[in-house]
Motif scaffolding. Structure first.
Motif, PDB file in Angstrom:
ATOM      1  N   SER A 163     -58.336  32.794 -17.533  1.00  0.00           N
ATOM      2  CA  SER A 163     -56.741  33.123 -17.786  1.00  0.00           C
ATOM      3  C   SER A 163     -56.679  34.655 -17.680  1.00  0.00           C
ATOM      4  O   SER A 163     -57.754  35.278 -17.554  1.00  0.00           O
ATOM      5  N   ASP A 164     -55.449  35.044 -17.800  1.00  0.00           N
ATOM      6  CA  ASP A 164     -55.124  36.746 -18.085  1.00  0.00           C
ATOM      7  C   ASP A 164     -56.085  37.409 -19.111  1.00  0.00           C
ATOM      8  O   ASP A 164     -56.518  38.188 -18.910  1.00  0.00           O
ATOM      9  N   SER A 165     -56.198  36.613 -20.444  1.00  0.00           N
ATOM     10  CA  SER A 165     -57.099  37.462 -21.371  1.00  0.00           C
ATOM     11  C   SER A 165     -58.237  37.326 -21.112  1.00  0.00           C
ATOM     12  O   SER A 165     -58.776  38.486 -21.432  1.00  0.00           O
ATOM     13  N   SER A 166     -59.071  36.475 -20.173  1.00  0.00           N
ATOM     14  CA  SER A 166     -60.286  36.483 -19.998  1.00  0.00           C
ATOM     15  C   SER A 166     -60.459  37.452 -19.054  1.00  0.00           C
ATOM     16  O   SER A 166     -61.618  38.086 -19.070  1.00  0.00           O
ATOM     17  N   LYS A 167     -59.442  37.680 -18.140  1.00  0.00           N
ATOM     18  CA  LYS A 167     -59.501  38.586 -17.051  1.00  0.00           C
ATOM     19  C   LYS A 167     -59.447  40.075 -17.763  1.00  0.00           C
ATOM     20  O   LYS A 167     -60.313  41.043 -17.367  1.00  0.00           O
ATOM     21  N   THR A 168     -58.610  40.309 -18.652  1.00  0.00           N
ATOM     22  CA  THR A 168     -58.723  41.646 -19.455  1.00  0.00           C
ATOM     23  C   THR A 168     -59.962  41.742 -20.079  1.00  0.00           C
ATOM     24  O   THR A 168     -60.237  42.954 -20.223  1.00  0.00           O
ATOM     25  N   ASP A 169     -60.431  40.925 -20.636  1.00  0.00           N
ATOM     26  CA  ASP A 169     -61.667  40.869 -21.542  1.00  0.00           C
ATOM     27  C   ASP A 169     -62.662  41.377 -20.409  1.00  0.00           C
ATOM     28  O   ASP A 169     -63.694  42.132 -20.979  1.00  0.00           O
ATOM     29  N   GLU A 170     -62.943  40.824 -19.449  1.00  0.00           N
ATOM     30  CA  GLU A 170     -63.886  41.062 -18.283  1.00  0.00           C
ATOM     31  C   GLU A 170     -63.736  42.457 -17.964  1.00  0.00           C
ATOM     32  O   GLU A 170     -64.601  43.151 -18.041  1.00  0.00           O
ATOM     33  N   GLU A 171     -62.530  42.842 -17.511  1.00  0.00           N
ATOM     34  CA  GLU A 171     -62.279  44.298 -17.469  1.00  0.00           C
ATOM     35  C   GLU A 171     -62.662  45.095 -18.155  1.00  0.00           C
ATOM     36  O   GLU A 171     -63.001  46.359 -17.900  1.00  0.00           O
ATOM     37  N   SER A 172     -62.520  44.982 -19.455  1.00  0.00           N
ATOM     38  CA  SER A 172     -62.648  45.837 -20.716  1.00  0.00           C
ATOM     39  C   SER A 172     -64.286  45.921 -20.756  1.00  0.00           C
ATOM     40  O   SER A 172     -64.727  46.969 -21.127  1.00  0.00           O
TER      41      SER A 172
END
Length: 136
Positions: A21-30
């Motif tokens: 999801s968008d939140s997991s992509k953000t978590d991965e990027e962070s």
């Protein structure tokens, strides 16, 4: 309520594009940004370092310290090499026997004993000589 497994900070191989999801992509990027920032902090770029310029006070302090250390060494007595007196003509000095046969025998015996001791040496190691390091 749907169970979602906790995100591992370094490995996201179990995530598929359809499940992300968008939140997991953000978590991965962070997480990736944290790893990159830590790596950037740990690496020293020697090409970027400018020559260190010292202030006059620091130079004079180091000079004073160096001079005091040199002065303390002047009081230390050093052994002086004592050479035999050379008050005879060269022809007389060169005609004398340089080494006595007893000295030659002694050196020969000691070298043979040393060679025998070296031949009898064994090296036993209890640990591996090459150790593999895991890359982070």
């Amino acid at each position: 309520m749907v169970y979602s497994p906790p995100l591992d900070r370094c490995s996201f191989s179990y995530l598929t594009p359809s499940r992300m999801s968008d939140s997991s992509k953000t978590d991965e990027e962070s997480a990736l940004n944290r790893v990159l920032q830590k790596t950037a902090n740990d690496v020293i770029d020697v090409t970027y370092i400018e020559p260190h310029s010292m202030e006059n006070a620091e130079v004079s302090g180091r000079t004073r310290e160096y001079r005091s250390q040199v002065a303390s060494l002047r009081g230390v007595s050093r052994p002086v090499a004592k050479l035999p007196p050379n008050n005879q003509p060269p022809a007389v000095m060169l005609s004398k026997e340089l080494v006595s046969p007893a000295d030659v025998r002694f050196v020969t015996d000691r070298s043979e004993a040393t060679a025998a001791a070296v031949e009898s040496m064994e090296v036993k190691h209890g640990e591996p000589l090459v150790v593999q390091f895991a890359a982070p």
